[in-house]
Design a protein around this motif. Structure first.
Motif, PDB file in Angstrom:
ATOM      1  N   TYR A  29     -24.129  -2.445 -15.483  1.00  0.00           N
ATOM      2  CA  TYR A  29     -25.081  -2.977 -16.461  1.00  0.00           C
ATOM      3  C   TYR A  29     -26.490  -2.474 -16.170  1.00  0.00           C
ATOM      4  O   TYR A  29     -27.167  -1.963 -17.069  1.00  0.00           O
ATOM      5  CB  TYR A  29     -25.045  -4.507 -16.482  1.00  0.00           C
ATOM      6  CG  TYR A  29     -25.882  -5.073 -17.601  1.00  0.00           C
ATOM      7  CD1 TYR A  29     -25.355  -5.224 -18.876  1.00  0.00           C
ATOM      8  CD2 TYR A  29     -27.204  -5.429 -17.397  1.00  0.00           C
ATOM      9  CE1 TYR A  29     -26.128  -5.710 -19.923  1.00  0.00           C
ATOM     10  CE2 TYR A  29     -27.984  -5.915 -18.430  1.00  0.00           C
ATOM     11  CZ  TYR A  29     -27.441  -6.055 -19.687  1.00  0.00           C
ATOM     12  OH  TYR A  29     -28.208  -6.528 -20.719  1.00  0.00           O
ATOM     13  N   VAL A  30     -26.945  -2.602 -14.932  1.00  0.00           N
ATOM     14  CA  VAL A  30     -28.330  -2.240 -14.625  1.00  0.00           C
ATOM     15  C   VAL A  30     -28.548  -0.730 -14.636  1.00  0.00           C
ATOM     16  O   VAL A  30     -29.688  -0.283 -14.792  1.00  0.00           O
ATOM     17  CB  VAL A  30     -28.846  -2.867 -13.303  1.00  0.00           C
ATOM     18  CG1 VAL A  30     -28.780  -4.377 -13.361  1.00  0.00           C
ATOM     19  CG2 VAL A  30     -28.119  -2.330 -12.097  1.00  0.00           C
ATOM     20  N   HIS A  55     -21.816 -12.301 -28.381  1.00  0.00           N
ATOM     21  CA  HIS A  55     -21.996 -10.847 -28.366  1.00  0.00           C
ATOM     22  C   HIS A  55     -20.648 -10.205 -28.065  1.00  0.00           C
ATOM     23  O   HIS A  55     -19.986 -10.572 -27.090  1.00  0.00           O
ATOM     24  CB  HIS A  55     -23.017 -10.443 -27.300  1.00  0.00           C
ATOM     25  CG  HIS A  55     -24.302 -11.203 -27.399  1.00  0.00           C
ATOM     26  ND1 HIS A  55     -25.285 -10.885 -28.313  1.00  0.00           N
ATOM     27  CD2 HIS A  55     -24.755 -12.277 -26.734  1.00  0.00           C
ATOM     28  CE1 HIS A  55     -26.288 -11.728 -28.185  1.00  0.00           C
ATOM     29  NE2 HIS A  55     -25.991 -12.591 -27.232  1.00  0.00           N
ATOM     30  N   ASP A  56     -20.274  -9.236 -28.880  1.00  0.00           N
ATOM     31  CA  ASP A  56     -19.006  -8.556 -28.659  1.00  0.00           C
ATOM     32  C   ASP A  56     -19.188  -7.410 -27.662  1.00  0.00           C
ATOM     33  O   ASP A  56     -20.282  -7.188 -27.129  1.00  0.00           O
ATOM     34  CB  ASP A  56     -18.396  -8.078 -29.983  1.00  0.00           C
ATOM     35  CG  ASP A  56     -19.256  -7.031 -30.690  1.00  0.00           C
ATOM     36  OD1 ASP A  56     -20.245  -6.528 -30.123  1.00  0.00           O
ATOM     37  OD2 ASP A  56     -18.912  -6.712 -31.841  1.00  0.00           O
ATOM     38  N   LYS A  57     -18.113  -6.685 -27.441  1.00  0.00           N
ATOM     39  CA  LYS A  57     -18.134  -5.588 -26.474  1.00  0.00           C
ATOM     40  C   LYS A  57     -19.194  -4.553 -26.830  1.00  0.00           C
ATOM     41  O   LYS A  57     -19.971  -4.141 -25.966  1.00  0.00           O
ATOM     42  CB  LYS A  57     -16.749  -4.939 -26.409  1.00  0.00           C
ATOM     43  CG  LYS A  57     -16.656  -3.781 -25.453  1.00  0.00           C
ATOM     44  CD  LYS A  57     -15.245  -3.225 -25.404  1.00  0.00           C
ATOM     45  CE  LYS A  57     -15.145  -2.072 -24.435  1.00  0.00           C
ATOM     46  NZ  LYS A  57     -13.748  -1.647 -24.250  1.00  0.00           N
ATOM     47  N   ALA A  58     -19.239  -4.131 -28.092  1.00  0.00           N
ATOM     48  CA  ALA A  58     -20.206  -3.112 -28.503  1.00  0.00           C
ATOM     49  C   ALA A  58     -21.640  -3.566 -28.239  1.00  0.00           C
ATOM     50  O   ALA A  58     -22.467  -2.780 -27.774  1.00  0.00           O
ATOM     51  CB  ALA A  58     -20.019  -2.771 -29.981  1.00  0.00           C
ATOM     52  N   ALA A  59     -21.930  -4.821 -28.514  1.00  0.00           N
ATOM     53  CA  ALA A  59     -23.278  -5.349 -28.262  1.00  0.00           C
ATOM     54  C   ALA A  59     -23.596  -5.346 -26.770  1.00  0.00           C
ATOM     55  O   ALA A  59     -24.730  -5.070 -26.376  1.00  0.00           O
ATOM     56  CB  ALA A  59     -23.409  -6.758 -28.831  1.00  0.00           C
ATOM     57  N   ASN A  60     -22.606  -5.642 -25.937  1.00  0.00           N
ATOM     58  CA  ASN A  60     -22.830  -5.634 -24.490  1.00  0.00           C
ATOM     59  C   ASN A  60     -23.063  -4.222 -23.973  1.00  0.00           C
ATOM     60  O   ASN A  60     -23.906  -4.009 -23.100  1.00  0.00           O
ATOM     61  CB  ASN A  60     -21.656  -6.303 -23.779  1.00  0.00           C
ATOM     62  CG  ASN A  60     -21.804  -7.797 -23.741  1.00  0.00           C
ATOM     63  OD1 ASN A  60     -22.397  -8.337 -22.828  1.00  0.00           O
ATOM     64  ND2 ASN A  60     -21.294  -8.476 -24.760  1.00  0.00           N
ATOM     65  N   LEU A  61     -22.341  -3.243 -24.501  1.00  0.00           N
ATOM     66  CA  LEU A  61     -22.564  -1.852 -24.095  1.00  0.00           C
ATOM     67  C   LEU A  61     -23.971  -1.404 -24.508  1.00  0.00           C
ATOM     68  O   LEU A  61     -24.688  -0.778 -23.713  1.00  0.00           O
ATOM     69  CB  LEU A  61     -21.507  -0.937 -24.710  1.00  0.00           C
ATOM     70  CG  LEU A  61     -20.065  -1.170 -24.258  1.00  0.00           C
ATOM     71  CD1 LEU A  61     -19.112  -0.261 -25.022  1.00  0.00           C
ATOM     72  CD2 LEU A  61     -19.913  -0.984 -22.765  1.00  0.00           C
ATOM     73  N   ALA A  62     -24.378  -1.752 -25.717  1.00  0.00           N
ATOM     74  CA  ALA A  62     -25.718  -1.401 -26.183  1.00  0.00           C
ATOM     75  C   ALA A  62     -26.788  -2.089 -25.338  1.00  0.00           C
ATOM     76  O   ALA A  62     -27.815  -1.480 -24.995  1.00  0.00           O
ATOM     77  CB  ALA A  62     -25.872  -1.781 -27.658  1.00  0.00           C
ATOM     78  N   SER A  63     -26.549  -3.341 -24.981  1.00  0.00           N
ATOM     79  CA  SER A  63     -27.497  -4.083 -24.149  1.00  0.00           C
ATOM     80  C   SER A  63     -27.658  -3.426 -22.781  1.00  0.00           C
ATOM     81  O   SER A  63     -28.773  -3.333 -22.252  1.00  0.00           O
ATOM     82  CB  SER A  63     -27.026  -5.527 -23.994  1.00  0.00           C
ATOM     83  OG  SER A  63     -27.892  -6.250 -23.160  1.00  0.00           O
ATOM     84  N   THR A  66     -29.840  -0.330 -23.163  1.00  0.00           N
ATOM     85  CA  THR A  66     -31.231  -0.733 -23.378  1.00  0.00           C
ATOM     86  C   THR A  66     -31.863  -1.237 -22.085  1.00  0.00           C
ATOM     87  O   THR A  66     -32.992  -0.874 -21.741  1.00  0.00           O
ATOM     88  CB  THR A  66     -31.308  -1.810 -24.475  1.00  0.00           C
ATOM     89  OG1 THR A  66     -30.753  -1.279 -25.673  1.00  0.00           O
ATOM     90  CG2 THR A  66     -32.740  -2.258 -24.717  1.00  0.00           C
ATOM     91  N   TYR A  67     -31.123  -2.093 -21.364  1.00  0.00           N
ATOM     92  CA  TYR A  67     -31.643  -2.652 -20.117  1.00  0.00           C
ATOM     93  C   TYR A  67     -31.920  -1.539 -19.106  1.00  0.00           C
ATOM     94  O   TYR A  67     -32.986  -1.504 -18.486  1.00  0.00           O
ATOM     95  CB  TYR A  67     -30.664  -3.669 -19.528  1.00  0.00           C
ATOM     96  CG  TYR A  67     -31.207  -4.325 -18.283  1.00  0.00           C
ATOM     97  CD1 TYR A  67     -31.964  -5.486 -18.370  1.00  0.00           C
ATOM     98  CD2 TYR A  67     -31.006  -3.765 -17.024  1.00  0.00           C
ATOM     99  CE1 TYR A  67     -32.503  -6.073 -17.231  1.00  0.00           C
ATOM    100  CE2 TYR A  67     -31.543  -4.337 -15.891  1.00  0.00           C
ATOM    101  CZ  TYR A  67     -32.285  -5.493 -15.997  1.00  0.00           C
ATOM    102  OH  TYR A  67     -32.821  -6.069 -14.878  1.00  0.00           O
ATOM    103  N   ALA A  68     -30.964  -0.640 -18.935  1.00  0.00           N
ATOM    104  CA  ALA A  68     -31.127   0.438 -17.954  1.00  0.00           C
ATOM    105  C   ALA A  68     -32.324   1.322 -18.295  1.00  0.00           C
ATOM    106  O   ALA A  68     -33.078   1.729 -17.398  1.00  0.00           O
ATOM    107  CB  ALA A  68     -29.851   1.268 -17.877  1.00  0.00           C
ATOM    108  N   ALA A  69     -32.517   1.605 -19.571  1.00  0.00           N
ATOM    109  CA  ALA A  69     -33.648   2.443 -19.977  1.00  0.00           C
ATOM    110  C   ALA A  69     -34.983   1.734 -19.731  1.00  0.00           C
ATOM    111  O   ALA A  69     -35.961   2.372 -19.340  1.00  0.00           O
ATOM    112  CB  ALA A  69     -33.513   2.815 -21.457  1.00  0.00           C
ATOM    113  N   ALA A  70     -35.000   0.426 -19.929  1.00  0.00           N
ATOM    114  CA  ALA A  70     -36.237  -0.339 -19.752  1.00  0.00           C
ATOM    115  C   ALA A  70     -36.520  -0.703 -18.302  1.00  0.00           C
ATOM    116  O   ALA A  70     -37.656  -1.032 -17.960  1.00  0.00           O
ATOM    117  CB  ALA A  70     -36.181  -1.617 -20.597  1.00  0.00           C
ATOM    118  N   ALA A  74     -33.511  -0.652 -11.326  1.00  0.00           N
ATOM    119  CA  ALA A  74     -33.309  -2.096 -11.122  1.00  0.00           C
ATOM    120  C   ALA A  74     -32.279  -2.316 -10.022  1.00  0.00           C
ATOM    121  O   ALA A  74     -31.319  -1.553  -9.897  1.00  0.00           O
ATOM    122  CB  ALA A  74     -32.850  -2.756 -12.424  1.00  0.00           C
ATOM    123  N   PRO A  75     -32.465  -3.360  -9.210  1.00  0.00           N
ATOM    124  CA  PRO A  75     -31.534  -3.582  -8.101  1.00  0.00           C
ATOM    125  C   PRO A  75     -30.139  -3.984  -8.581  1.00  0.00           C
ATOM    126  O   PRO A  75     -29.989  -4.658  -9.595  1.00  0.00           O
ATOM    127  CB  PRO A  75     -32.182  -4.724  -7.317  1.00  0.00           C
ATOM    128  CG  PRO A  75     -33.051  -5.415  -8.302  1.00  0.00           C
ATOM    129  CD  PRO A  75     -33.506  -4.365  -9.278  1.00  0.00           C
TER     130      PRO A  75
END
Length: 128
Positions: A29-30, A55-63, A66-70, A74-75
């Motif tokens: 995720y991170v 949130h479905d699978k696709a939303a979690n992959l997109a999240s 987004t998180y990694a780019a922002a 991250a630890p």
């Protein structure tokens, strides 16, 4: 006695495998490793967040992307010792006890590996 020892060994191996899946999930995720997340999350995976939104699978992959780019660099935090893993046949229930929320992840063992089916995140009431 041997049967009991084998059962204990299998349960310990399953707990270790679920713990590894949780640790991998956090790292993926991170870092935005959507290939790992795609293999880990069931096609019909659902996560219900602390606000009640699902949130479905696709939303979690997109999240994750987004998180990694922002948050580059991250630890990656392993599953805390306060979390518990319970195995019942081919189902594993992981309970997380955080400072601000309690969450549950449900896994199923399919074709020899643990797949995430569902997550629920519930905020703890504010201390008052």
């Amino acid at each position: 006695m041997l049967t009991l020892a084998l059962a204990f060994s299998a349960a310990a191996a399953d707990i270790a495998a679920v713990r590894a899946a949780e640790d991998g999930w956090n790292a993926a995720y991170v870092t935005g490793d959507t290939a790992f997340l795609d293999r880990l999350l069931a096609e019909d995976y659902v996560s219900v967040g602390a606000t009640g939104a699902d949130h479905d699978k696709a939303a979690n992959l997109a999240s994750a992307r987004t998180y990694a780019a922002a948050h580059p660099g991250a630890p990656r935090t392993p599953l805390p010792n306060s979390s518990t893993i319970a195995i019942a046949g081919d189902i594993a229930i992981v309970r997380h006890h955080g400072a601000k929320e309690v969450s549950v992840d449900i896994f199923q063992k399919r074709a020899g590996r643990w797949i995430a089916l569902y997550s629920q995140h519930t905020p703890l009431p504010a201390a008052g």
